[in-house]
Design an enzyme around this catalytic site. Structure first.
Site, PDB file in Angstrom:
ATOM      1  N   CYS A  32       0.368  -1.606  -0.218  1.00  0.00           N
ATOM      2  CA  CYS A  32      -0.042   0.203  -0.012  1.00  0.00           C
ATOM      3  C   CYS A  32       0.994   1.215   0.298  1.00  0.00           C
ATOM      4  O   CYS A  32       0.765   1.653  -0.751  1.00  0.00           O
ATOM      5  CB  CYS A  32      -0.820   0.020   1.245  1.00  0.00           C
ATOM      6  SG  CYS A  32      -2.143   1.511   1.116  1.00  0.00           S
ATOM      7  N   CYS A  49      -0.883   1.703  -3.088  1.00  0.00           N
ATOM      8  CA  CYS A  49      -2.440   2.859  -2.454  1.00  0.00           C
ATOM      9  C   CYS A  49      -1.637   4.595  -2.595  1.00  0.00           C
ATOM     10  O   CYS A  49      -2.389   5.254  -3.473  1.00  0.00           O
ATOM     11  CB  CYS A  49      -3.385   2.974  -0.764  1.00  0.00           C
ATOM     12  SG  CYS A  49      -3.472   0.975  -0.822  1.00  0.00           S
ATOM     13  N   LYS A  82       0.326   5.367  -5.779  1.00  0.00           N
ATOM     14  CA  LYS A  82      -1.224   5.383  -7.156  1.00  0.00           C
ATOM     15  C   LYS A  82      -2.282   6.943  -6.894  1.00  0.00           C
ATOM     16  O   LYS A  82      -2.381   7.315  -7.950  1.00  0.00           O
ATOM     17  CB  LYS A  82      -1.982   4.243  -6.933  1.00  0.00           C
ATOM     18  CG  LYS A  82      -3.176   4.441  -7.881  1.00  0.00           C
ATOM     19  CD  LYS A  82      -4.729   4.977  -7.142  1.00  0.00           C
ATOM     20  CE  LYS A  82      -4.934   4.690  -5.962  1.00  0.00           C
ATOM     21  NZ  LYS A  82      -5.823   2.828  -5.567  1.00  0.00           N
ATOM     22  N   TYR A  91      -9.448  -3.282 -10.495  1.00  0.00           N
ATOM     23  CA  TYR A  91      -9.201  -2.672  -9.987  1.00  0.00           C
ATOM     24  C   TYR A  91      -8.385  -1.730 -10.722  1.00  0.00           C
ATOM     25  O   TYR A  91      -7.957  -0.342 -11.009  1.00  0.00           O
ATOM     26  CB  TYR A  91      -8.978  -2.279  -8.419  1.00  0.00           C
ATOM     27  CG  TYR A  91     -10.150  -3.137  -7.066  1.00  0.00           C
ATOM     28  CD1 TYR A  91     -10.115  -1.992  -6.737  1.00  0.00           C
ATOM     29  CD2 TYR A  91     -10.607  -3.569  -7.499  1.00  0.00           C
ATOM     30  CE1 TYR A  91     -11.436  -1.906  -5.888  1.00  0.00           C
ATOM     31  CE2 TYR A  91     -11.439  -4.181  -6.707  1.00  0.00           C
ATOM     32  CZ  TYR A  91     -12.128  -2.992  -5.723  1.00  0.00           C
ATOM     33  OH  TYR A  91     -12.952  -3.090  -4.373  1.00  0.00           O
ATOM     34  N   GLU A 151      -7.436   2.310 -12.634  1.00  0.00           N
ATOM     35  CA  GLU A 151      -7.035   3.721 -12.245  1.00  0.00           C
ATOM     36  C   GLU A 151      -5.757   3.389 -12.203  1.00  0.00           C
ATOM     37  O   GLU A 151      -5.579   4.760 -13.115  1.00  0.00           O
ATOM     38  CB  GLU A 151      -6.520   2.629 -10.437  1.00  0.00           C
ATOM     39  CG  GLU A 151      -7.643   2.133  -9.862  1.00  0.00           C
ATOM     40  CD  GLU A 151      -7.454   2.050  -8.376  1.00  0.00           C
ATOM     41  OE1 GLU A 151      -6.263   2.225  -8.300  1.00  0.00           O
ATOM     42  OE2 GLU A 151      -8.496   2.535  -7.019  1.00  0.00           O
ATOM     43  N   HIS A 195     -27.233  21.299   1.082  1.00  0.00           N
ATOM     44  CA  HIS A 195     -27.394  20.860  -0.012  1.00  0.00           C
ATOM     45  C   HIS A 195     -26.731  22.519  -0.506  1.00  0.00           C
ATOM     46  O   HIS A 195     -26.493  23.766  -0.298  1.00  0.00           O
ATOM     47  CB  HIS A 195     -29.078  21.651  -1.031  1.00  0.00           C
ATOM     48  CG  HIS A 195     -29.919  22.775  -1.700  1.00  0.00           C
ATOM     49  ND1 HIS A 195     -29.865  21.180  -3.005  1.00  0.00           N
ATOM     50  CD2 HIS A 195     -29.645  23.689  -2.449  1.00  0.00           C
ATOM     51  CE1 HIS A 195     -29.635  22.535  -4.283  1.00  0.00           C
ATOM     52  NE2 HIS A 195     -29.694  22.929  -3.791  1.00  0.00           N
ATOM     53  N   GLU A 233     -26.708  14.629  -2.300  1.00  0.00           N
ATOM     54  CA  GLU A 233     -28.057  15.090  -1.527  1.00  0.00           C
ATOM     55  C   GLU A 233     -29.113  13.837  -2.236  1.00  0.00           C
ATOM     56  O   GLU A 233     -29.931  13.547  -1.672  1.00  0.00           O
ATOM     57  CB  GLU A 233     -27.931  16.576  -1.487  1.00  0.00           C
ATOM     58  CG  GLU A 233     -28.156  16.659  -2.754  1.00  0.00           C
ATOM     59  CD  GLU A 233     -28.652  18.309  -2.503  1.00  0.00           C
ATOM     60  OE1 GLU A 233     -29.573  19.201  -1.922  1.00  0.00           O
ATOM     61  OE2 GLU A 233     -28.390  19.195  -3.454  1.00  0.00           O
TER      62      GLU A 233
HETATM   63  P1  NDP Z   1      -8.501  -7.770  -9.714  1.00  0.00           P
HETATM   64  O1  NDP Z   1      -9.168  -9.035  -9.831  1.00  0.00           O
HETATM   65  O2  NDP Z   1      -9.173  -6.751 -10.044  1.00  0.00           O
HETATM   66  O3  NDP Z   1      -8.478  -7.442 -11.282  1.00  0.00           O
HETATM   67  C1  NDP Z   1      -7.543  -8.512 -12.501  1.00  0.00           C
HETATM   68  C2  NDP Z   1      -8.478  -8.215 -14.476  1.00  0.00           C
HETATM   69  O4  NDP Z   1      -7.740  -9.222 -14.641  1.00  0.00           O
HETATM   70  C3  NDP Z   1      -9.856  -9.052 -13.747  1.00  0.00           C
HETATM   71  O5  NDP Z   1      -9.998  -8.107 -15.574  1.00  0.00           O
HETATM   72  C4  NDP Z   1      -9.668  -9.923 -14.718  1.00  0.00           C
HETATM   73  O6  NDP Z   1     -10.305 -10.496 -15.628  1.00  0.00           O
HETATM   74  C5  NDP Z   1      -8.271  -9.764 -15.677  1.00  0.00           C
HETATM   75  N1  NDP Z   1      -7.779 -11.099 -15.926  1.00  0.00           N
HETATM   76  C6  NDP Z   1      -7.190 -12.377 -14.868  1.00  0.00           C
HETATM   77  N2  NDP Z   1      -6.707 -13.049 -15.689  1.00  0.00           N
HETATM   78  C7  NDP Z   1      -6.499 -13.188 -16.731  1.00  0.00           C
HETATM   79  C8  NDP Z   1      -6.430 -13.656 -17.636  1.00  0.00           C
HETATM   80  N3  NDP Z   1      -5.808 -14.699 -17.454  1.00  0.00           N
HETATM   81  N4  NDP Z   1      -6.493 -12.590 -19.020  1.00  0.00           N
HETATM   82  C9  NDP Z   1      -7.056 -11.826 -19.231  1.00  0.00           C
HETATM   83  N5  NDP Z   1      -7.889 -11.365 -18.119  1.00  0.00           N
HETATM   84  C10 NDP Z   1      -7.266 -11.470 -17.045  1.00  0.00           C
HETATM   85  O7  NDP Z   1      -7.349  -7.764  -9.384  1.00  0.00           O
HETATM   86  P2  NDP Z   1      -5.767  -6.124  -9.287  1.00  0.00           P
HETATM   87  O8  NDP Z   1      -4.782  -6.897 -10.066  1.00  0.00           O
HETATM   88  O9  NDP Z   1      -6.591  -5.232 -10.968  1.00  0.00           O
HETATM   89  O10 NDP Z   1      -6.335  -6.175  -7.869  1.00  0.00           O
HETATM   90  C11 NDP Z   1      -5.778  -6.989  -7.165  1.00  0.00           C
HETATM   91  C12 NDP Z   1      -6.692  -6.662  -5.977  1.00  0.00           C
HETATM   92  O11 NDP Z   1      -6.069  -5.213  -6.118  1.00  0.00           O
HETATM   93  C13 NDP Z   1      -7.996  -5.695  -6.262  1.00  0.00           C
HETATM   94  O12 NDP Z   1      -9.442  -7.095  -6.306  1.00  0.00           O
HETATM   95  C14 NDP Z   1      -8.906  -4.933  -5.110  1.00  0.00           C
HETATM   96  O13 NDP Z   1      -8.791  -5.749  -3.860  1.00  0.00           O
HETATM   97  C15 NDP Z   1      -6.958  -4.576  -4.550  1.00  0.00           C
HETATM   98  N6  NDP Z   1      -6.689  -2.824  -4.765  1.00  0.00           N
HETATM   99  C16 NDP Z   1      -7.847  -1.968  -4.713  1.00  0.00           C
HETATM  100  C17 NDP Z   1      -7.461  -1.004  -5.073  1.00  0.00           C
HETATM  101  C18 NDP Z   1      -8.735  -0.255  -4.385  1.00  0.00           C
HETATM  102  O14 NDP Z   1      -9.150   0.082  -3.182  1.00  0.00           O
HETATM  103  N7  NDP Z   1      -8.678   1.084  -5.098  1.00  0.00           N
HETATM  104  C19 NDP Z   1      -6.733  -0.308  -5.639  1.00  0.00           C
HETATM  105  C20 NDP Z   1      -5.955  -1.766  -6.549  1.00  0.00           C
HETATM  106  C21 NDP Z   1      -5.613  -2.939  -5.698  1.00  0.00           C
HETATM  107  P3  NDP Z   1     -12.425 -11.481 -15.246  1.00  0.00           P
HETATM  108  O15 NDP Z   1     -13.111 -10.215 -14.222  1.00  0.00           O
HETATM  109  O16 NDP Z   1     -12.519 -12.098 -16.507  1.00  0.00           O
HETATM  110  O17 NDP Z   1     -11.714 -12.384 -14.554  1.00  0.00           O
END
Ligand code: NDP
Length: 450
Positions: free
Chosen positions: A42, A47, A50, A177, A181, A435, A440
């Site tokens: 983080c 976090c 980012k 996510y 982002e 407001h 709201e």
């Molecule tokens: P996520 O699990 O959120 O997203 C992964 C993405 O990659 C999905 O769109 C998934 O598609 C795709 N994917 C997975 N495997 C493959 C593959 N083999 N080929 C193609 N596409 C694939 O992971 P992130 O890495 O974005 O983030 C990890 C975690 O970190 C998040 O889940 C969250 O918990 C945390 N995080 C939180 C943030 C916040 O609170 N603002 C910011 C950043 C991270 P599909 O959906 O189709 O499986």
């Protein structure tokens, strides 16, 4: 004094540091082992950096909006190395605060990569340390899928936060996510940004309306979306890469970033030395007390792959310390965890999406609102703010709130308290709006959606 320590924590990220500090505060003799910089994902590569880059990238949209208010603003000439240096200085400051927090709590920080050497022993280099209890808080790391030419050429979020130069163009792979982002960040800095994801919409697991609203908004901001698409191979092209997509097209881009999920950091921990078997995603299986199958070993945060969010890891680490060393056994609720996606515009969400809410509660009443934020009237920006409340019809309780629009994370944090407290729609209706705000709208939605 049978052991060197009462507690050894593996990993000085958010969960590990909180657990170490609180345990030491309860009188435990604590060591924390960290091979990288204290602060963890983080603070060092997630976090915090980012969000700093997100703040930086948002000024281009602010400048564009300012024209409608009479400002003559030019946003040419962004100094990328200056921003990266300023961000790095801030991370150095935060890292030293993390070191100080541990020291001040009386926990010993040991540099090195830890491996389990038994149910009560950990090795670091050629030292073996013993403890009555071990807490694994080793986090996670980006996972790169096996695609021809991808691993050699792609950056992950780690490198994306530290590029020497701002790229002219980038392809980001994934629809979660991190992908969204970073797409917003690069797009805000004027980078030609392509988002390639395999689903019809990004953010699987989120409310369907939120998913389609964010797709529309990101496209409206200038990001090129490639839904329903996978990358088939990556090759060199001039100074950049040629990215071949499943729809037959090839995109040439200076950078390619992979954000297809993260995997728990369990590979190097030698868990079998203590008799722990990982789950199928490489995670450490734990129960509600964050206890593993070995009575002396616990695990919190991303390494357990429950809900991979910093505040959840912190809550788990704190509950562990209070339960084991503070004489106050308690668990962390993993339901109704609010979260935000820091896209531009951002998303805020608490509770299940509509489909899941129906599966849980049966009959739900849904309220939605989609409107042009007041600021857009002069700026000329054409982007809708979207809000949604999901109410359990039988009890009138608000079970979920979702938003896409400016300040969504800030707004949903407060709504999250109401949802956790079990507020009813009648309570929302009885709340006077502030407001003029967008928020709201959450207390003035009167007519259920058909
Ligand atoms: P996520 O699990 O959120 O997203 C992964 C993405 O990659 C999905 O769109 C998934 O598609 C795709 N994917 C997975 N495997 C493959 C593959 N083999 N080929 C193609 N596409 C694939 O992971 P992130 O890495 O974005 O983030 C990890 C975690 O970190 C998040 O889940 C969250 O918990 C945390 N995080 C939180 C943030 C916040 O609170 N603002 C910011 C950043 C991270 P599909 O959906 O189709 O499986």
């Amino acid at each position: 004094m049978k052991y060197d320590y009462d507690l050894i924590v593996i990993g000085a990220g958010s969960g590990g540091v909180r657990a170490a500090r609180m345990s030491a505060g309860h009188g435990a003799r604590v060591a924390v082992i960290e091979g990288d910089r204290p602060g963890g994902t983080c603070v060092i590569r997630g976090c915090v950096p980012k969000k700093l880059l997100m703040y930086g990238s948002a000024f281009s949209a602010d400048a564009a909006d300012a024209a409608g208010y009479g400002w003559q603003v030019s946003i040419d000439g962004h100094d990328w190395p200056q921003l990266i240096a300023a961000k790095n200085a801030e991370l150095d400051r935060l890292e030293s605060i993390y070191r100080w927090l541990l020291e001040n709590a009386g926990a010993e920080l040991i540099a090195g990569w830890a491996q389990l050497a038994g149910p009560n022993a950990v090795s670091v280099g050629d030292r073996v340390l013993t403890a009555e209890r071990i807490l694994i808080a080793a986090g996670g790391a980006p996972h790169i899928p096996e695609i021809l030419g991808l691993a050699e050429r792609a950056i992950t979020s780690n490198e994306a936060l530290d590029l020497d130069e701002r790229p002219a163009s980038i392809v980001i792979y994934g629809g979660g996510y991190i992908a969204l982002e970073f797409a917003s960040i690069f797009n805000g800095f004027g980078v030609d940004t392509h988002l390639v994801y395999r689903g019809d919409l990004p953010l699987r697991g989120f409310d369907e309306d939120v998913r389609s609203e964010i797709a529309t908004a990101l496209e409206g901001r200038g990001i090129t979306l490639h839904p329903g698409t996978v990358i088939e191979k990556v090759a060199d092209a001039g100074t950049g890469h040629a990215i071949s997509l499943s729809n037959g097209s090839v995109i040439e881009a200076e950078q390619i970033m992979v954000a297809t999920g993260r995997a728990p950091n369990t590979g190097g921990l030698q868990l079998d030395a203590a008799g722990i078997a990982v789950g199928k995603r490489g995670e450490i299986p734990v129960n509600a007390d964050s206890a593993t199958s070995v009575p002396s070993i616990f695990a919190v945060g991303d390494v357990t792959d429950r809900i991979n969010l910093t505040p959840v890891a912190i809550a788990e680490g704190h509950a562990f310390a209070d339960s084991i060393f503070g004489g106050r056994p308690r668990t962390v609720s993993h339901s109704n965890v609010p979260s935000a996606v820091f896209t531009q515009p951002p998303i805020g969400s608490v509770g299940p999406g509509e489909e899941e809410a129906r599966a849980i509660h049966g009959d739900v009443t849904v309220y939605t609102s989609k409107f042009n934020a007041m600021k857009n009237n002069l700026s000329g920006r054409s982007e809708k703010t979207f809000m949604k409340l999901i109410v359990d019809t039988a009890s009138d309780k608000v079970v979920a709130a979702h938003m896409v629009g400016p300040d969504a994370g800030e707004i949903i944090q407060g709504i999250g308290v109401a949802v956790i407290a079990g507020a009813t729609k009648a309570d929302f209706d009885a709340t006077i709006g502030i407001h003029p705000t967008a928020a709201e709208e959450f207390v003035t939605m009167r007519t259920p959606r058909d």
